[in-house]
Every structure is written in structure tokens, then in C-alpha cells.
Design a protein around this motif. Structure first.
Motif, PDB file in Angstrom:
ATOM      1  N   PRO A 421    -115.755  -6.217  80.748  1.00  0.00           N
ATOM      2  CA  PRO A 421    -116.110  -5.856  79.372  1.00  0.00           C
ATOM      3  C   PRO A 421    -116.118  -7.075  78.462  1.00  0.00           C
ATOM      4  N   ASP A 422    -116.894  -7.011  77.389  1.00  0.00           N
ATOM      5  CA  ASP A 422    -116.894  -8.085  76.404  1.00  0.00           C
ATOM      6  C   ASP A 422    -116.400  -7.533  75.070  1.00  0.00           C
ATOM      7  N   ASN A 423    -116.499  -8.332  74.023  1.00  0.00           N
ATOM      8  CA  ASN A 423    -115.986  -7.909  72.722  1.00  0.00           C
ATOM      9  C   ASN A 423    -116.680  -6.659  72.199  1.00  0.00           C
ATOM     10  N   GLY A 442    -105.650   3.971  71.824  1.00  0.00           N
ATOM     11  CA  GLY A 442    -106.220   2.862  71.057  1.00  0.00           C
ATOM     12  C   GLY A 442    -105.380   1.601  71.188  1.00  0.00           C
ATOM     13  N   TRP A 443    -104.052   1.756  71.070  1.00  0.00           N
ATOM     14  CA  TRP A 443    -103.165   0.595  71.247  1.00  0.00           C
ATOM     15  C   TRP A 443    -103.285   0.016  72.655  1.00  0.00           C
ATOM     16  N   LYS A 444    -103.418   0.916  73.634  1.00  0.00           N
ATOM     17  CA  LYS A 444    -103.545   0.462  75.027  1.00  0.00           C
ATOM     18  C   LYS A 444    -104.795  -0.405  75.200  1.00  0.00           C
ATOM     19  N   TYR A 445    -105.930   0.079  74.673  1.00  0.00           N
ATOM     20  CA  TYR A 445    -107.170  -0.693  74.789  1.00  0.00           C
ATOM     21  C   TYR A 445    -107.097  -1.988  73.978  1.00  0.00           C
ATOM     22  N   ILE A 449    -107.425  -6.111  75.564  1.00  0.00           N
ATOM     23  CA  ILE A 449    -108.413  -7.147  75.227  1.00  0.00           C
ATOM     24  C   ILE A 449    -107.916  -8.500  75.716  1.00  0.00           C
ATOM     25  N   SER A 450    -106.663  -8.813  75.405  1.00  0.00           N
ATOM     26  CA  SER A 450    -106.067 -10.085  75.849  1.00  0.00           C
ATOM     27  C   SER A 450    -105.939 -10.128  77.358  1.00  0.00           C
ATOM     28  N   PRO A 456    -108.606 -10.841  70.644  1.00  0.00           N
ATOM     29  CA  PRO A 456    -109.026  -9.805  69.694  1.00  0.00           C
ATOM     30  C   PRO A 456    -109.742 -10.421  68.493  1.00  0.00           C
ATOM     31  N   THR A 457    -110.886  -9.884  68.156  1.00  0.00           N
ATOM     32  CA  THR A 457    -111.657 -10.390  67.022  1.00  0.00           C
ATOM     33  C   THR A 457    -111.322  -9.571  65.777  1.00  0.00           C
ATOM     34  N   LEU A 458    -111.858 -10.001  64.644  1.00  0.00           N
ATOM     35  CA  LEU A 458    -111.638  -9.272  63.399  1.00  0.00           C
ATOM     36  C   LEU A 458    -112.252  -7.875  63.472  1.00  0.00           C
ATOM     37  N   ASP A 459    -113.326  -7.727  64.256  1.00  0.00           N
ATOM     38  CA  ASP A 459    -113.925  -6.396  64.457  1.00  0.00           C
ATOM     39  C   ASP A 459    -112.946  -5.463  65.152  1.00  0.00           C
ATOM     40  N   HIS A 460    -112.224  -5.986  66.135  1.00  0.00           N
ATOM     41  CA  HIS A 460    -111.239  -5.165  66.854  1.00  0.00           C
ATOM     42  C   HIS A 460    -110.098  -4.755  65.927  1.00  0.00           C
TER      43      HIS A 460
END
Length: 694
Positions: A421-423, A442-445, A449-450, A456-460
């Protein structure tokens, strides 16, 4: 045709006379090469073999090898090569050329390794074969080996490896090649300079490219085109147009490549009329120019014009490519024009681009944005090959349309397919969690990311703030913002402001608004949202204060509007709009609907009224919102239709309109798809796909 007939007759004559002399074979074989006539060449080869003709050298057979290779007749070349008793470096190079042309990289490596003697042509042919077939590292390695073998690199060598650097955006290697060029004898060659300019442009070093361009003594049209398109590629349309004007002042005639770049630069600069005038004045237009117009209109939010240009392009029998079709599909997606989208889909099938990754991903996005996720899934399922963009389009499509469980299930399937997966993927699945309040998941996903090797980006972060805030966990949302390593941007604070409104949390809203005021003092949205929140809780003095602030700072407010596509024509409405030619009928139909819905139990939500007036005036103010007008127009335009009504709105739908749409969908028995700035609402049978979690 006449020449080929004469050649055939000459070969026929040779067959009638038995064996022939060397001069005869030479003359006829050279004639076969001039006419690219493989058939007659093969007949001559057979005649030589039948009569046991043995040439004194490899000249004739080399010429035959060369012809077979250029004509793609690899098996004929191999057959002749194996029979040759005399081979020189030209013979081996002819085989290398044949394999390179046909993309047979394995054969290319084998023959090259077997060569007793190699020259610069051998290396150049194999390097070009590697690069042309995507084996860039192998091409680079062979170029270095060529240098070690003390074989002189030619302009052909340098241009090939520079093209490879451009393709993979390898600036470091490109600079190394540049250094080799400086120390070689080809530094002044215009073809090499053009390749250097192209490499620097594509690697983002446009100023370095311009430095080189200014020092080219004998520029040609390719030089100008490379530099002009380079400025366009790097988002510098002003310099692009200035260089074009300089080119014209020198009397250099542009070609279609030049003009397509200038069209793009004009659109990027907002010069739509100039671009259109230039396009209309062209005597000859290729698909690149047509596509530049389509993309240019898309960039300037003129999707209807983009569709009209595409229709005109087809009427002139210009065949679109995959990029053209995907751009037009995107225009249909923005307009939610399902009818147009289906027509373009058919065109993609007819032109053989249906299975193309770019086109298929655009089709998935288009069907999703028209609310037809089943059709999007069909396109996804029929794709012969999928990449992460395809998966992202389908995951996001499910999430946008309230099919959140399907989005999360598809993500799990993507992982099973060993796709990384990507951002964008994580934005899709975090959005799905946000629409359903799945905090733990949501916290799990978010933490995964890391684990996936990404940051994690600002979008995330914005997705998580939305999830926490809409679930009522405002303190956790603010805590997450304070834990961010990067400085929160406009999206993060806008999200906090939005969820503050959901929770009626004035204090958090004021904090978010203050940050937004600092980031962009002239952005109207935070002023309006905060003013609306003050109005919602009756703080009219604060409402007046915010409105005075907007006036004092001369902030341009954006208009909330809705639009709908009927019979391939877009109709736009604002709240209380009375400019439409069918205004009388629209308001009559809306009044009928309002009365009918009130009889069914609908009560207007006056909390969304934004003025300090009486209850009756508040009810009046919310009755004629733009989405209600669009709905009424759809019903009078197609009163007997059973297809879904598709309405688009540039901001979030208000609570009153959301409730009204639920009542109407149950009353008329038709599906209503309302796409606002945040979500796709599917109203059917009195229910909404968002489950009121919006």
C-alpha cells in the motif's frame, strides 16, 4: 510497385539460367535492400545454396543479415548466420541489431557474450537494446564496461544512456555522463546537448538545462522544444511563453510539439482565450494538441468544454490515445456525467484501451464518483493487470460511497495479493473508518503506516482527527495534533474546525479558526464556518463581529452551489436562485414537495439558518437551498424516469437538506445520489448510505 515487379522478374531470370556470377548476386541483393524485399532476397539466398555458391568474403551474407534484421525476420537471420563459414564483426553486429529490434534481450546477451571481437557498434547496439527494453541498469553497466575497454563512446552512446537517465530520473548518473561528455570529442554535438537538456529538465534541474541551452551554438528545433516543454513540465509557464516569443523573434518555425507545449503553458497561466485562439488557427492538429486542449480545460475547471473538444476531435477522425481517454473520463467524473462517461467507456473499448491501466483506473474513479460502485467493481474485476493505483481507486470509491466494509475487505485482499500500500491507500481506509466510527481499527491502520515503511502524512493525521472528532473524542483529536512532528497545515486545522462544528465545540472551533486565519488571512471558509457556529447557538453579536471582519479585510466569500447534468447539459443553482429559465416551474415543484414531505412528518431544521430572524423567516431561508432546487429541476425534467438523480454540491450538505432528501427518496421511490465536498450520499427508501454519520 513497378520496381518490385522488375526485381522479381530479374530473380526469375536467374533461376532459369542456373548458377550466377558474384556480380549478379551482388547487384540483385543490393536491389533487394533498396526495395526492402525480403521475399526476393530469400529466393536469392536459396539459389546460392542450391548451386553451392561460396562467396569470397562475408559481404553478401552480411547484407542479407542486415535486411532480415531490419525487417524483423529473426529466424531467417539466425538460419543464415548459422550457415556462414566466414563471420566478421559486422555479421555479429547484424545479429545484435536483429535481436535488439525485436526486444529479445536474452538472445542479445548470449550473442554479445559469444563475440570473439567487439567494436563500438557492438556496444552501442546492445546498450540501445537494453535501454529500449527497460533494462536500464544493464545499459549503464555496459556503458561503463565500454569505457574500461577503451572503446571510444560515440554521440549515439551518450544519447542512449542520457535517455535512460531521463527515463528513470537518475540525476546522479546523468551528471556522471555529462562529465564524460565534457572530456570527450562530442561535447559540441547538438544531439548530445539536446539529450543533456532533456535529462536535466526531466530530473527537475530546469535552470541547469537553460544554462546548457544558452550555450548551444547550433540549436535546432529539438533544442527549443526540449527547453520550452521543460519549463512547462516544471510548472514555469511564464518562462515557457517567453522562450516561445524569443523563438518566434528569431524566425524559427514551431512544429506541433512546440505548439502543444505553448497550449499547455497558456492554460497553466489562465490564458484560455489565447490558447483557444491559437488552437483554432492551426492548419494541422495532432492528438497531442487535442489532448493538450482537453487537459487545459480540465485544469481550469471547464469540464464541459473538455467534453466538447473531445467530441470535435472524434468528428475529425483523430484517434485518441490512453492519456486522452483517461483525461476525458476524469472530466465525466468531475461532472458526475454518467451518460457521457459510458459513451467514453465504449470509445475506450472500440480503440482497444479498455484494459489499459490508466484508462481502467480512471473508469473506476468515474463510476465511483457517479455513485455507481457496482459498475466500478465490474471494471476493476475485468482488468488483466492491476497496480496500486487501480486498487486505490476501488478502495477510495467504496469509501466515498458509504461501502466502508467493502473498502476495508478490499484492502485486506490487496495485502493478500502482495501489493504494497502507499499513502493514498491509507487515506482511503482511514476515511472508511472515519465514516463508520471504527476508532480501534482506525488506530490500527494509522500505526501500520509506519510498519509499512511509510511516514504518516498530514492527510493521514487529518483522517484520524476526523475519525476521533466525529466520534466525540475531541480531546484525543487535539492531543493528536499536538503530538505531530510536522507543523499542522490548512487541512488539519480545517478538519478540526469541521468536527468542532459537529460537536458544537465553540472553544476548539475558535482555536482551529485562529490558526487558519494565520495560514491564509483571506480564506473565507473559516470565517464563514465560525460565523455559522455562532449563529447556530444564537451568538448574534459574534456573528456580526465575524461579518464585519470579512468586510474590513475585503475577503471574497465563495458561493455555495449545486449542479445537475440533464441531457448532457449542466444546470447550476445557488440558494434562492431565480435565474434559471424554468424558475417558475422549479419553485412550484419544490413547494409541492415541501408540502407533501411536511404531511409525511418532515420538519425543517432551522438550526442551519444563519440570520437573527423569526422562526418563520428561518424556515423560509432553508427551504430554497441549492440542492433542493436542483432536485426539483430533475423531477420536472424527467418526471417519469426511474433512474437515479445525481446532484453535486461544492460544500457539505446541510442537515435540513439531508433530512429532506431522505423523505423525498421514500416518497418518490427513486434513488437520489448527492455528492458533496466530503461524501457521497445515497438516499433510497428513506435511508442514507452515510447512516447520518457525516
Amino acid at each position: 510497385m513497378r520496381s518490385n515487379q522488375n526485381l522479381g522478374q530479374a530473380v526469375d531470370l536467374v533461376y532459369t539460367r542456373g548458377s550466377a556470377r558474384t556480380e549478379t548476386y551482388t547487384q540483385l541483393i543490393l536491389e533487394c535492400i533498396r526495395n526492402s524485399d525480403v521475399f526476393q532476397a530469400k529466393r536469392l539466398q536459396n539459389h546460392m545454396e542450391i548451386h553451392s555458391y561460396t562467396p569470397n568474403d562475408s559481404f553478401l551474407q552480411n547484407r542479407l543479415l542486415q535486411l532480415y534484421g531490419k525487417s524483423g525476420k529473426v529466424s531467417e537471420a539466425e538460419n543464415l548466420f548459422d550457415k556462414m563459414t566466414q563471420r566478421d564483426v559486422f555479421s555479429w553486429n547484424a545479429m545484435l541489431s536483429a535481436y535488439s529490434k525485436m526486444g529479445l534481450v536474452g538472445n542479445l546477451k548470449t550473442v554479445f557474450s559469444s563475440m570473439p571481437v567487439k567494436d563500438s557498434v557492438s556496444y552501442n547496439t546492445v546498450i540501445a537494446g537494453f535501454v529500449g527494453n527497460g533494462c536500464f541498469d544493464s545499459g549503464f553497466e555496459l556503458f561503463i564496461r565500454m569505457q574500461r575497454e577503451r572503446l571510444q563512446a560515440t554521440e549515439y552512446s551518450f544519447v542512449t544512456v542520457l535517455n535512460a537517465c531521463s527515463h528513470v530520473l537518475d540525476l546522479r548518473r546523468g551528471k556522471q555522463v555529462h562529465g564524460r561528455i565534457v572530456s570527450s570529442k562530442v561535447e559540441g554535438n547538438v544531439f548530445v546537448w539536446n539529450a543533456l537538456i532533456d535529462m536535466y529538465v526531466k530530473c527537475g534541474e530546469v535552470d541547469q538545462a537553460r544554462w546548457l541551452f544558452d550555450r548551444v551554438v547550433s540549436r535546432n528545433l529539438v533544442s527549443w522544444n526540449s527547453m520550452i516543454s521543460g519549463y512547462l513540465r516544471n510548472g514555469r509557464p511564464k518562462e515557457c511563453l517567453e522562450l516561445f516569443n524569443e523563438m518566434k523573434s528569431l524566425g524559427i518555425q514551431p512544429d506541433l510539439v512546440t505548439v502543444s507545449s505553448i497550449l499547455g503553458a497558456s492554460f497553466q497561466s489562465g490564458l484560455l482565450e489565447e490558447a483557444t485562439r491559437m488552437f483554432r488557427g492551426m492548419k494541422e492538429r495532432d492528438k497531442v494538441c487535442w489532448t493538450a486542449m482537453i487537459v487545459g480545460y480540465m485544469q481550469n475547471k471547464r469540464e464541459v468544454d473538455a467534453l466538447m473538444i473531445f467530441s470535435e476531435m472524434l468528428s475529425e477522425d483523430v484517434r485518441p490515445d490512453n492519456y486522452t481517454i483517461s483525461s476525458v473520463v476524469s472530466a465525466c467524473a468531475r461532472l458526475a456525467s454518467l451518460d457521457h462517461g459510458k459513451v467514453v467507456h465504449c470509445r475506450a473499448v472500440l480503440t482497444g484501451f479498455e484494459g489499459d491501466l490508466l484508462v481502467s483506473s480512471a473508469l473506476i474513479d468515474m463510476y465511483s464518483k457517479c455513485g455507481e460502485v457496482v459498475d466500478a467493481w465490474i471494471v476493476f474485476g475485468m482488468m488483466p493487470v492491476r497496480n496500486v493505483v487501480s486498487w486505490n481507486a476501488m478502495i477510495t470509491g467504496y469509501a466515498q460511497n458509504g461501502r466502508n466494509q467493502e473498502a476495508l475487505a478490499l484492502y485486506d485482499k490487496m495485502l493478500q495479493e502482495n501489493l504494497k500500500p502507499d499513502n493514498v491507500t491509507f487515506v482511503g481506509i482511514l476515511s472508511a473508518c472515519g465514516h463508520t466510527g471504527l476508532i480501534e481499527l482506525g488506530w490500527k491502520y494509522f500505526h501500520s503506516i509506519s510498519e509499512s515503511g511509510l511516514m504518516p502524512t498530514l492527510d493521514h493525521y487529518a483522517c484520524m482527527i476526523n475519525l476521533l472528532g466525529r466520534s466525540g473524542y475531541m480531546n484525543e483529536a487535539i492531543k493528536l495534533i499536538r503530538s505531530m512532528q510536522d507543523k499542522p497545515n490548512h487541512l488539519v486545522w480545517s478538519t478540526l474546525l469541521s468536527v468542532s462544528k459537529v460537536n458544537h465545540d465553540i472553544e476548539s472551533a475558535e482555536m482551529a479558526a485562529r490558526h487558519l486565519f494565520e495560514l491564509d488571512p483571506l480564506d473565507a471558509e473559516p470565517y464563514i464556518m465560525l460565523s455559522n457556529m455562532y449563529a447556530g447557538c444564537g451568538r448574534w453579536k459574534d456573528v456580526a463581529s465575524m461579518r464585519s471582519l470579512i468586510q474590513d479585510k475585503k475577503i471574497q466569500k465563495f458561493a455555495a452551489y449545486s449542479w445537475i447534468n440533464i441531457d448532457n447539459e449542466v444546470h447550476k443553482f445557488v440558494s434562492g436562485d431565480r435565474t434559471h429559465p424554468q424558475t417558475h416551474d422549479i419553485y412550484k415543484e419544490l413547494s409541492r414537495l415541501l408540502n407533501k414531505m411536511r404531511d409525511a412528518g418532515f420538519v425543517s431544521d432551522t438550526n442551519v439558518a444563519l440570520h437573527d430572524v423569526g422562526e418563520e423567516e428561518k424556515v423560509e431561508s432553508v427551504c430554497y437551498h441549492s440542492e433542493k432546487l436542483a432536485l426539483a429541476f430533475a423531477l420536472i425534467s424527467r418526471p417519469h424516469s426511474v433512474t437515479a438523480i445525481r446532484i453535486l454540491k461544492n460544500i457539505r450538505v446541510c442537515g435540513d437538506c439531508h433530512l429532506f432528501m431522505k423523505f423525498v427518496s421514500k416518497s418518490i421511490g427513486r434513488r437520489i445520489i448527492l455528492r458533496d465536498s466530503n461524501l457521497f450520499h445515497h438516499f433510497e427508501g428513506g435511508q442514507c448510505s452515510c447512516n447520518d454519520y457525516w
